[in-house]
Scaffold this active site. Structure first.
Site, mmCIF file in Angstrom:
data_model
loop_
_atom_site.group_PDB
_atom_site.id
_atom_site.type_symbol
_atom_site.label_atom_id
_atom_site.label_comp_id
_atom_site.label_asym_id
_atom_site.label_seq_id
_atom_site.Cartn_x
_atom_site.Cartn_y
_atom_site.Cartn_z
ATOM 1 N N LYS A 163 0.835 -1.277 -0.198
ATOM 2 C CA LYS A 163 -0.112 -0.149 -0.072
ATOM 3 C C LYS A 163 0.881 1.097 -0.028
ATOM 4 O O LYS A 163 1.769 1.055 0.713
ATOM 5 C CB LYS A 163 -0.981 0.008 1.234
ATOM 6 C CG LYS A 163 -1.957 -1.128 1.178
ATOM 7 C CD LYS A 163 -2.935 -1.047 0.458
ATOM 8 C CE LYS A 163 -4.268 -1.983 0.473
ATOM 9 N NZ LYS A 163 -5.361 -1.622 -0.397
ATOM 10 N N ASP A 188 -0.372 -0.528 -4.497
ATOM 11 C CA ASP A 188 -1.924 -0.221 -4.400
ATOM 12 C C ASP A 188 -2.047 1.029 -3.710
ATOM 13 O O ASP A 188 -1.769 1.362 -2.533
ATOM 14 C CB ASP A 188 -2.647 -1.347 -3.663
ATOM 15 C CG ASP A 188 -4.161 -1.013 -3.765
ATOM 16 O OD1 ASP A 188 -4.640 -0.036 -4.386
ATOM 17 O OD2 ASP A 188 -5.115 -1.809 -3.103
ATOM 18 N N GLU A 213 -2.442 -0.500 -8.880
ATOM 19 C CA GLU A 213 -3.631 -0.463 -8.406
ATOM 20 C C GLU A 213 -4.215 0.693 -8.246
ATOM 21 O O GLU A 213 -3.673 1.300 -7.145
ATOM 22 C CB GLU A 213 -3.970 -1.589 -7.626
ATOM 23 C CG GLU A 213 -5.234 -1.952 -7.287
ATOM 24 C CD GLU A 213 -5.472 -2.883 -6.260
ATOM 25 O OE1 GLU A 213 -4.549 -4.030 -5.994
ATOM 26 O OE2 GLU A 213 -6.491 -3.055 -5.583
ATOM 27 N N ASP A 238 -9.454 -0.999 -9.329
ATOM 28 C CA ASP A 238 -10.140 -1.649 -8.404
ATOM 29 C C ASP A 238 -11.367 -0.749 -7.991
ATOM 30 O O ASP A 238 -12.679 -1.313 -8.510
ATOM 31 C CB ASP A 238 -9.093 -1.900 -7.156
ATOM 32 C CG ASP A 238 -9.775 -2.296 -5.939
ATOM 33 O OD1 ASP A 238 -11.111 -2.704 -5.854
ATOM 34 O OD2 ASP A 238 -9.129 -2.406 -4.976
ATOM 35 N N LYS A 262 -13.591 -8.195 -7.571
ATOM 36 C CA LYS A 262 -13.884 -8.327 -6.157
ATOM 37 C C LYS A 262 -15.426 -8.736 -6.317
ATOM 38 O O LYS A 262 -16.315 -7.648 -6.456
ATOM 39 C CB LYS A 262 -13.538 -7.022 -5.118
ATOM 40 C CG LYS A 262 -12.450 -6.743 -4.861
ATOM 41 C CD LYS A 262 -12.101 -5.890 -4.120
ATOM 42 C CE LYS A 262 -10.727 -5.457 -3.639
ATOM 43 N NZ LYS A 262 -10.324 -4.300 -2.796
HETATM 44 O O1 OSB Z 1 -7.797 -1.832 -2.136
HETATM 45 O O2 OSB Z 1 -7.631 -3.834 -2.332
HETATM 46 C C1 OSB Z 1 -8.006 -3.029 -1.699
HETATM 47 C C2 OSB Z 1 -8.387 -4.632 1.639
HETATM 48 C C3 OSB Z 1 -9.843 -3.870 1.914
HETATM 49 C C4 OSB Z 1 -10.134 -2.937 1.266
HETATM 50 C C5 OSB Z 1 -9.483 -2.630 -0.079
HETATM 51 C C6 OSB Z 1 -8.626 -3.320 -0.316
HETATM 52 C C7 OSB Z 1 -7.914 -4.437 0.447
HETATM 53 C C8 OSB Z 1 -6.899 -5.154 0.095
HETATM 54 C C9 OSB Z 1 -6.753 -6.636 0.225
HETATM 55 O O3 OSB Z 1 -5.999 -4.757 -0.120
HETATM 56 C C10 OSB Z 1 -6.482 -7.192 1.470
HETATM 57 C C11 OSB Z 1 -6.532 -8.475 1.740
HETATM 58 O O4 OSB Z 1 -7.796 -9.037 1.574
HETATM 59 O O5 OSB Z 1 -5.876 -9.565 2.050
HETATM 60 MG MG MG Z 2 -7.193 -2.074 -3.904
#
Ligand code: OSB
Ligand code: MG
Length: 371
Positions: A163, A188, A213, A238, A262
């Site tokens: 992140k 991301d 991302e 996303d 998702k």
């Molecule tokens: O932005 O992909 C995302 C988790 C919660 C909300 C948004 C995101 C995420 C993740 C996935 O990055 C984390 C996971 O489930 O391992």
């Molecule tokens: Mg994401």
């Protein structure tokens, strides 16, 4: 499908460690577990995965409860339908609220697969016996991020997602690249940048990222196309994607080269299958996204990842990455970056009743004969 009743419960558990993004730090997680029970006592399970507050999507635990309680469950009982494929039609008068729909759709697809005695992934043409998967690093500091990568590498995850945001990006990515030059790495941003930062983002091309991302805003598809023309790093969308229509728009405009899918955000299995089909036809790579979810949602994600269009490792981690005890048996485990796909009917995992009971905050039962 001879459904006798539907049961909702809100569960809650602390995360083993905080999950940090520039938008929110998640320390505990709630979810709604949906159980659909037929007259013979078979149970199908779904999981609503909004957060407790609307920081990632507009839905929350409370809005999902409201939609299920006041609209989706009554419509499901009052309307005549025979196959879960018909559910989007049954619910077509309800705009969006995709996470609420996805949870109920999941439960009914799971139940249907159990009635047919087939594994859920097989119903959608899935064929894989194991899936490859990645880990998400959302740590409180750079040192913690580096030590988490080291720790997760022991499990052999096949891809690492970090992140980032404008205050930590270059420092963090340089540090990771100097310690792990060959790591299959992506970033991301959860929409942390604006198009006028394109020159800044261009510097990421040097880090050999698999993709970036959602660099730009959660509501954007047009500006991502402009940014993608400027970057060598592939963009993956996303937050911008809520439907097959959004996927088509992004492809037409050239807004990205990859999608994370998702199921919860797009409204369930039917929408996921439609996006998968479109991307397969257009040769667009997909991977299964994560929502820091409990085992029921994870089990649906594993089934989804068995479809042939999911060519990249997703965000489906081991249950133990987030939870002391998950609500499914066996828990999801990752060995050498792989999860074995079950072959029992439905989602293929049993529910850990004790754990489910221990985590339950409140619950309600809806009987078909009352509608
Ligand atoms: O932005 O992909 C995302 C988790 C919660 C909300 C948004 C995101 C995420 C993740 C996935 O990055 C984390 C996971 O489930 O391992
Ligand atoms: Mg994401």
């Amino acid at each position: 499908m001879n459904i006798r009743e539907i049961h909702l419960r809100v569960i809650q558990a602390p995360l083993k460690k905080p999950f940090v993004t520039h938008l929110e730090t998640v320390r505990k997680r709630e979810a709604i577990i949906v159980e659909a029970i037929d007259v013979e006592g078979r149970c199908g399970y779904g999981e609503a995965v909004p957060f407790s507050s609307p920081w990632y999507t507009e839905e929350t635990i409370q809005t999902c409860w409201h939609m299920l309680n006041d609209f989706l469950i009554p419509l499901t009982f009052k309307t005549t339908w025979h196959h879960p494929e018909e559910l989007p039609r049954v619910w077509k008068g309800i705009r969006r609220n995709h996470m609420a729909k996805s949870a109920l759709e999941q439960a009914l697809w799971d139940l249907y697969a159990k009635q047919q005695e087939v594994y859920l992934g097989d119903l959608f043409g899935g064929h894989r016996k194991e899936i490859t998967t990645g880990a998400v690093i959302a740590a409180t500091s750079m040192n913690e991020a580096l030590s988490q990568i080291e720790e997760y590498e022991k499990t052999g995850y096949e891809r690492y997602k970090i992140k980032i945001h404008p205050e930590n990006d270059l420092e963090l990515l340089s540090a990771i690249r100097s310690s792990f030059p060959e790591l299959p790495l992506m970033a991301d941003a959860n929409g942390a940048y604006t198009l006028d930062m394109a020159e800044h983002l261009k510097q990421f091309d040097a880090f050999q990222l698999l993709m970036i991302e959602q660099p730009l805003s959660h509501f954007d598809i047009v500006e991502h196309a402009e940014l993608q023309r400027h970057l060598e790093t592939p963009i993956c969308l996303d937050e911008s994607i809520h439907s097959v229509h959004d996927v088509k728009s992004a492809i037409m405009l050239g807004s990205c080269q990859i999608f994370t899918l998702k199921m919860a955000k797009i409204g369930g299995w039917s929408a996921a299958a439609a996006i998968h089909e479109f991307c397969l036809q257009h040769d667009v790579p997909l991977w299964v996204g994560g929502m820091i979810e409990f085992g029921v949602s994870r089990a649906h994600n594993v089934a989804l990842a068995t479809l042939s269009g999911f060519t990249l490792p997703g965000d489906i981690s081991a249950s133990s990455k987030y939870w002391e005890t998950d609500i499914i048996e066996p828990e999801i485990t990752v060995n050498n970056g792989r999860i074995s796909v079950p072959d029992e009917p439905g989602i293929g995992f049993a529910i850990n009743d004790k754990s489910l009971r221990d985590l339950t905050e409140y619950q309600q039962t809806y009987k078909k004969r009352h509608y």
